[in-house]
Design an enzyme around this catalytic site. Structure first.
Site, PDB file in Angstrom:
ATOM      1  N   GLY A 344      22.713  -6.836  12.584  1.00  0.00           N
ATOM      2  CA  GLY A 344      23.388  -5.600  12.191  1.00  0.00           C
ATOM      3  C   GLY A 344      23.401  -5.398  10.690  1.00  0.00           C
ATOM      4  O   GLY A 344      23.291  -4.262  10.205  1.00  0.00           O
ATOM      5  N   GLU A 367      -2.071   5.735  -1.540  1.00  0.00           N
ATOM      6  CA  GLU A 367      -3.359   5.235  -2.085  1.00  0.00           C
ATOM      7  C   GLU A 367      -4.351   4.960  -0.962  1.00  0.00           C
ATOM      8  O   GLU A 367      -5.075   3.974  -0.970  1.00  0.00           O
ATOM      9  CB  GLU A 367      -3.137   3.960  -2.916  1.00  0.00           C
TER      10      GLU A 367
END
Lengths: 385, 261
Positions: A344, A367
């Protein structure tokens, strides 16, 4: 045989940037990220350290290093945070490098000293709203009228284009038609603040939130004819060579992020307990971490080797594409596993792994997407030719 | 023109686990990553700022084993000009007095020293006495625990800050010795240009014999001996107070029992 040890001075640089990232970036970057704020003070400190001048010679204000030195710095920054890493990557390899590589002496001396010092940032406007890796789809136009370029069009996802210290954007534009009917594409320097050149508010992004990314618009934007960068009609070829280098740099950023995931997990699995045991004592966790390490290690070797070929002046297109492909995969996979290990807490923004998870995705896209890397690799092998 | 000597020391990184060696209770240098002491980085920074304003030369002087060369390189890559490194197995286990004697001789090999800058105390031994002892040995005025330093002409002024006395203003004629505290400045990071340049800067290596101190130094001749040492006991679990409406009272009682309130 091959010696994979870093030379003494590269190791000293790596350590320096590691120290900087740990001492200066890590304590504050979470808040900048939350507020999607550009960290001007950190960038100024990076400038004072000479990071923006790493691959450039002292004659233009650089540090006299090389592209590999830049990659080491990028990796160490990205171990802690990708926003500052990408600000450096784009500032150097997209902002300053085209000017250094293709600029005439006057252009170099006018722009590079400030870009190398980090006092100013440069940006590269290639991608357009309707075309990413298909750079030939450029629709922005530039025409000579009364001795000036008149630019019209728009650019998308441009890093470092709208900060308070942005000094210029190099834009690619269609400047005519070649005899074979193809578009003639050229690169033109547009100083920040030129009338007709507007930057949109920052995008709301999934990751890289402390970096500056914007859409640009050009409406009858006029700059002097001498702002042409490099040869007219060579704009396309020029940016292709810039992109090959940039891929190695993005691979370095990816390896840094992948390593940062390991760093965080090693700390956490030695502290966190479930069912009465440290979670690191469970094989389910051990195997995840072993895989994370193996991916990071191989990706690092891939970018080191691509950089070595680049620096020797050998063709490195395939190696750059491989490095970028495997390193961005490693970053994505490691950040997914790291958030899983954190449970969590991995979903909470206060822990760095959550930030790493959000920052990793773009590495498979920017890129050149992973698909484009695969295209390049298979093309280099002559497949489908 | 101000010629400055900065004393630097390589210490175990405060991020790593530090301990004493089992055999002779000296620092276990292999147990931890070794770094240039942070307070020395501030001393170097101050020297560089003074040099940049007044010109001159910055020499680092270091006493330590061969691997302390890394700390010296870092000082040189920050911008110091040259170094003197006293490295000798015979110095193993040297105490504060011996170390100060060695430093005094080593500083004596540097010509025309106007100012010596030290950190106020190293982060490993934390004796904090070397600057004062060294000043005495060299017959120099000592201006220690400086949080601000100004050099003008032949004079140095400092703001001295200590927990007990607050801030006092000191002034002395050069040559003098100062020690700086952690408020003095923010040290620069070395640039790659600095790192490259450091490779070419001269480091003079000296032994105890070179300084005429053979047979006088080392653990056997130390004025004090560490008889035994024990690792820090692990932190004990705290006392838990269950709040059943009287939590505040219980906490107050606990604090009172510890004589904290």
């Amino acid at each position: 045989m091959i010696d994979f040890r870093l030379d003494e001075e590269y190791e000293a640089l790596r350590k320096t940037v590691e120290d900087f990232a740990r001492s200066e970036v890590a304590p504050v970057i979470g808040e900048f990220y939350e507020r999607a704020e550009f960290p001007y003070q950190l960038v100024a400190k990076m400038g004072q350290m000479g990071l923006f001048g790493l691959p450039f010679p002292e004659s233009v204000g650089g540090m006299g290093g090389d592209y590999f030195a830049l990659c080491l710095a990028l990796e160490e920054l990205a171990r802690v945070d990708s926003s500052v890493a990408i600000t450096l990557e784009a500032g150097v390899s997209l902002g300053a490098m085209p000017l250094y590589r293709f600029g005439n002496e006057e252009q170099r001396q006018r722009w590079l000293p400030r870009l190398c010092s980090g006092a100013g940032l440069g940006a590269f406007g290639l991608t357009e709203p309707g075309g990413g890796s298909d750079a030939g789809a450029t629709r922005t136009t530039a025409k000579i009228v009364d001795g000036e370029w008149v630019i019209n069009g728009s650019k998308a996802f441009i890093t470092n284009s709208g900060t308070e210290i942005t000094e210029l954007v190099t834009v690619t534009a269609v400047t005519g038609e070649k005899p074979n009917g193809h578009k003639e594409i050229s690169a033109i320097i547009v100083p920040a603040g030129t009338p007709g050149f507007t930057v949109a508010p920052k995008y709301s992004k999934v990751g890289w939130n402390a970096s500056d990314t914007r859409e640009l618009a050009f409406a009858d934007c006029r700059v002097p004819a001498e702002n042409l960068l490099g040869e007219r009609g060579r704009g396309y070829a020029q940016f292709l060579s810039i992109l090959d280098e940039g891929r190695v740099a993005i691979a370095a950023v990816s390896v840094g992020l992948a390593q940062g995931c390991i760093d965080e997990c090693l700390r956490y699995v030695g502290e966190r307990e479930t069912f009465g045991n440290k979670i690191g004592s469970y094989q389910a966790i051990q195997f995840k971490i072993a895989d994370m390490e193996a991916r990071t290690h191989t990706a690092r070797l891939a970018y080191y080797q691509a950089a070595a070929k680049m620096l020797r002046g050998e063709p490195f297109k395939k190696e750059a594409a491989i490095a970028k492909l495997v390193a961005s995969n490693a970053a994505m996979d490691n950040s997914r596993e790291a958030t899983q290990i954190f449970g969590g807490y991995g979903f909470m923004n206060e822990f760095p792994v959550g930030r790493f998870y959000r920052d990793a995705k773009i590495l498979e896209v920017g890129e050149g997407t992973s698909e484009v890397q695969r295209m390049l690799i298979s093309r280099e092998l002559g497949v489908g030719a | 023109m101000t010629n400055i000597v900065v004393l630097v020391k390589q210490v175990p990184d405060t991020y790593s686990e530090r301990k004493l060696a089992a055999g002779d209770n000296t620092l276990d240098r292999e147990a931890a990553d070794a770094v240039l002491d942070e307070i020395n980085e501030r001393a170097i920074e101050e020297a560089l700022v003074i040099k940049e304003a007044n010109e001159g030369e910055v020499t680092v002087v270091c006493v330590g084993p061969d691997r302390a060369n890394d700390a010296i390189r870092k000082a040189l890559s920050m911008g110091a000009d040259k170094a003197v490194h006293v490295s000798d197995e015979a110095l193993h286990g040297a105490d504060i007095l011996q170390t100060s004697k060695v430093l005094a001789k080593a500083v004596g090999t540097v010509e025309g020293v106007d100012l010596i800058i030290a950190g106020n105390e190293a982060s490993d031994g934390r004796g904090g006495a070397v600057p004062a002892v060294l000043a005495e040995l060299l017959g120099l005025p000592q201006l220690t625990h400086a949080r601000k330093v100004t050099v003008e002409g032949g004079t140095v002024k400092v703001e001295r800050e200590t927990a007990d006395e607050g801030i006092t203003h000191l002034e002395a004629s050069l040559p003098a010795l100062i020690s700086v505290n952690e408020k003095i400045n923010e040290p620069r990071y070395p640039s790659f240009k600095g790192i490259m340049a450091a490779k070419k800067k001269p480091v003079e290596k000296l032994t105890a014999a070179d300084l005429g101190l053979d047979g006088e130094v080392g653990l056997a001749n130390a004025a004090s001996t560490v008889l035994e040492s024990a690792p820090k006991p692990p932190r004990e679990a705290g006392q838990r107070v269950d709040d059943e409406g009287d939590g505040g009272v219980k906490v107050a009682e606990y604090l009172a029992s510890q004589k904290l309130i």
